[in-house]
Scaffold this motif. Sequence first.
Motif, PDB file in Angstrom:
ATOM      1  N   ALA A 151      99.185 -18.516  61.962  1.00 33.24           N
ATOM      2  CA  ALA A 151      99.015 -19.095  63.298  1.00 33.24           C
ATOM      3  C   ALA A 151      97.738 -19.918  63.380  1.00 33.24           C
ATOM      4  CB  ALA A 151      98.995 -17.975  64.342  1.00 33.24           C
ATOM      5  N   THR A 152      96.676 -19.457  62.741  1.00 28.63           N
ATOM      6  CA  THR A 152      95.425 -20.212  62.723  1.00 28.63           C
ATOM      7  C   THR A 152      95.600 -21.559  62.029  1.00 28.63           C
ATOM      8  OG1 THR A 152      94.148 -18.153  62.691  1.00 28.63           O
ATOM      9  CG2 THR A 152      93.018 -20.170  61.999  1.00 28.63           C
ATOM     10  N   ASN A 153      96.323 -21.538  60.926  1.00 35.75           N
ATOM     11  CA  ASN A 153      96.564 -22.781  60.202  1.00 35.75           C
ATOM     12  C   ASN A 153      97.394 -23.754  61.030  1.00 35.75           C
ATOM     13  OD1 ASN A 153      95.617 -23.798  57.815  1.00 35.75           O
ATOM     14  ND2 ASN A 153      97.438 -23.321  56.632  1.00 35.75           N
ATOM     15  N   LEU A 154      98.376 -23.241  61.724  1.00 38.13           N
ATOM     16  CA  LEU A 154      99.226 -24.080  62.567  1.00 38.13           C
ATOM     17  C   LEU A 154      98.415 -24.745  63.676  1.00 38.13           C
ATOM     18  CD1 LEU A 154     102.095 -25.032  63.406  1.00 38.13           C
ATOM     19  CD2 LEU A 154     102.277 -22.932  64.758  1.00 38.13           C
ATOM     20  N   ILE A 155      97.547 -23.977  64.315  1.00 34.62           N
ATOM     21  CA  ILE A 155      96.731 -24.522  65.405  1.00 34.62           C
ATOM     22  C   ILE A 155      95.711 -25.541  64.872  1.00 34.62           C
ATOM     23  CG2 ILE A 155      95.021 -23.927  67.165  1.00 34.62           C
ATOM     24  CD1 ILE A 155      96.484 -21.242  67.471  1.00 34.62           C
ATOM     25  N   LEU A 156      95.073 -25.218  63.754  1.00 31.65           N
ATOM     26  CA  LEU A 156      94.088 -26.142  63.179  1.00 31.65           C
ATOM     27  C   LEU A 156      94.725 -27.476  62.814  1.00 31.65           C
ATOM     28  CD1 LEU A 156      91.941 -23.866  60.813  1.00 31.65           C
ATOM     29  CD2 LEU A 156      91.213 -24.956  62.943  1.00 31.65           C
ATOM     30  N   TYR A 157      95.892 -27.427  62.214  1.00 34.51           N
ATOM     31  CA  TYR A 157      96.534 -28.651  61.734  1.00 34.51           C
ATOM     32  C   TYR A 157      97.034 -29.527  62.877  1.00 34.51           C
ATOM     33  CZ  TYR A 157      99.387 -31.664  58.760  1.00 34.51           C
ATOM     34  OH  TYR A 157      99.929 -32.756  58.121  1.00 34.51           O
ATOM     35  N   THR A 158      97.641 -28.915  63.883  1.00 35.37           N
ATOM     36  CA  THR A 158      98.278 -29.700  64.940  1.00 35.37           C
ATOM     37  C   THR A 158      97.329 -30.053  66.082  1.00 35.37           C
ATOM     38  OG1 THR A 158      99.029 -27.642  66.007  1.00 35.37           O
ATOM     39  CG2 THR A 158     100.526 -28.704  64.446  1.00 35.37           C
ATOM     40  N   SER A 159      96.462 -29.120  66.462  1.00 36.32           N
ATOM     41  CA  SER A 159      95.652 -29.321  67.657  1.00 36.32           C
ATOM     42  C   SER A 159      94.259 -29.877  67.383  1.00 36.32           C
ATOM     43  CB  SER A 159      95.513 -27.993  68.425  1.00 36.32           C
ATOM     44  OG  SER A 159      96.777 -27.492  68.776  1.00 36.32           O
ATOM     45  N   ILE A 160      93.762 -29.740  66.162  1.00 39.35           N
ATOM     46  CA  ILE A 160      92.398 -30.196  65.864  1.00 39.35           C
ATOM     47  C   ILE A 160      92.401 -31.290  64.800  1.00 39.35           C
ATOM     48  CG2 ILE A 160      90.093 -29.488  65.129  1.00 39.35           C
ATOM     49  CD1 ILE A 160      90.668 -26.714  66.183  1.00 39.35           C
ATOM     50  N   TYR A 161      93.033 -31.005  63.658  1.00 37.13           N
ATOM     51  CA  TYR A 161      93.000 -31.971  62.557  1.00 37.13           C
ATOM     52  C   TYR A 161      93.728 -33.272  62.908  1.00 37.13           C
ATOM     53  CZ  TYR A 161      94.510 -34.200  58.230  1.00 37.13           C
ATOM     54  OH  TYR A 161      94.799 -35.118  57.265  1.00 37.13           O
TER      55      TYR A 161
END
Length: 420
Positions: free
Chosen positions: A241-251
């Motif tokens: 879930a952390t990876n999903l949020i980092l990739y879509t919402s921040i990166y």
Amino acid sequence: MKYFVSISRQKGSKSRSSSLKILAASSSCATKPVHNEFDNGKQLKIKDNGKVDSHFPNTPTHENSLGKESIFHKEIHQHVKPNQSDLTSSLSETPGKETSEAEKESIKLLNTVKPADLDWRKQILDVHLLPRHYKGLSKFRLTGLVVITTLAGYGMAPGAFEPITLLCMVLGTGLTSAAANAINQVLEVPYDSQMARTKNRVLIRGHLTSLHAATFAVCCASIGLTTLYFGTNTLTAALGATNLILYTSIYTPMKRYSIANTWLGSIVGAIPPLMGWAASSGTLSAGALLMGAILYSWQFPHFNALSWNLRPDYSRAGYRMTSVINPAMCRRVALRHSIGLLVLCSCAPLVDLTTWTFAFDSLPLNCYLIYRSWKFYTDSDSYSARKLFRLSLIYLPALMFLMFVGKKYTRNEKLEEKSS
């Protein structure tokens, strides 16, 4: 329809009578100059009797008064039609003159667009092509790389092999990665359409709507994270879930604002082996962090070399990549992390991740990577960038294989192997 009327005045006359050159241009028709005498700046031909020879019957001569010019302009505007057939008929109706076939043929349609091409069309979804579209939407090769690195973390962890856990980990990681890639494409449709590398993606070509892609992403994320939670453990699901949020919402949004997106994206790429390790052992140890650090450093020579030859595309789309904003830093960072990979691989035996054989076996591979990065740093051309990028594609699976060969087994794992 726009009419551009250029008024050229006759030299040597007091009243400076006007002549017109009419160009009609639109999406449906455009006219070329009717008479060949318009070429080379000769727009009017003066006869021996002092009158102006023109295709327009109401053209005033120097004998007309200035008061008649307004009437002349009105008649000219009424004479011109936004249609090829009307233009031809108006020429043929000129009194006292016969319009030649060459003059009629000189009126041609330019930049024509069929009305049917401008009509709104309902999008028809081909169900048989859905697997292919979903494959492109999930970036199948990138998702496969994420799954492979997750398997590497699972295989190097000091835990027991459980087929059900392994299957749930692969399925959950793949679906979560597919969801992240789909959301990334939904958010970047206006920018992907400007890049040659991404202009043929599913959403750009209109095979799927953005709503369809977003629904696909939500379904994949829900099923993937649920599978990780119930099939493996809470830590693995939390990392996913952390990876999903980092990739879509921040990166993804950061790519248009700061070159720091490359460093954040490398963190996203370093998490999958941690997920595999957590799925196997339930915890994270120094060996897991070292594997994550290796994946983190590998992405700089890999991506910086890739982005070097894509600078025109990134610049056109407005992405703030290091290769565009600071090319010297791009090459320097790639070389720096290539050297860092040699150091990290040498530290693997110190954290009981591998034996010392791995440090020696990986030495030639790391030295060649450093050499290619050095060539990229000094030459800074497309050839050296392409060679480094291709090597990075071979480097990672080769390094993972050497790591498996040199894996350091614990006492419990050795006992399990002997008993089996």
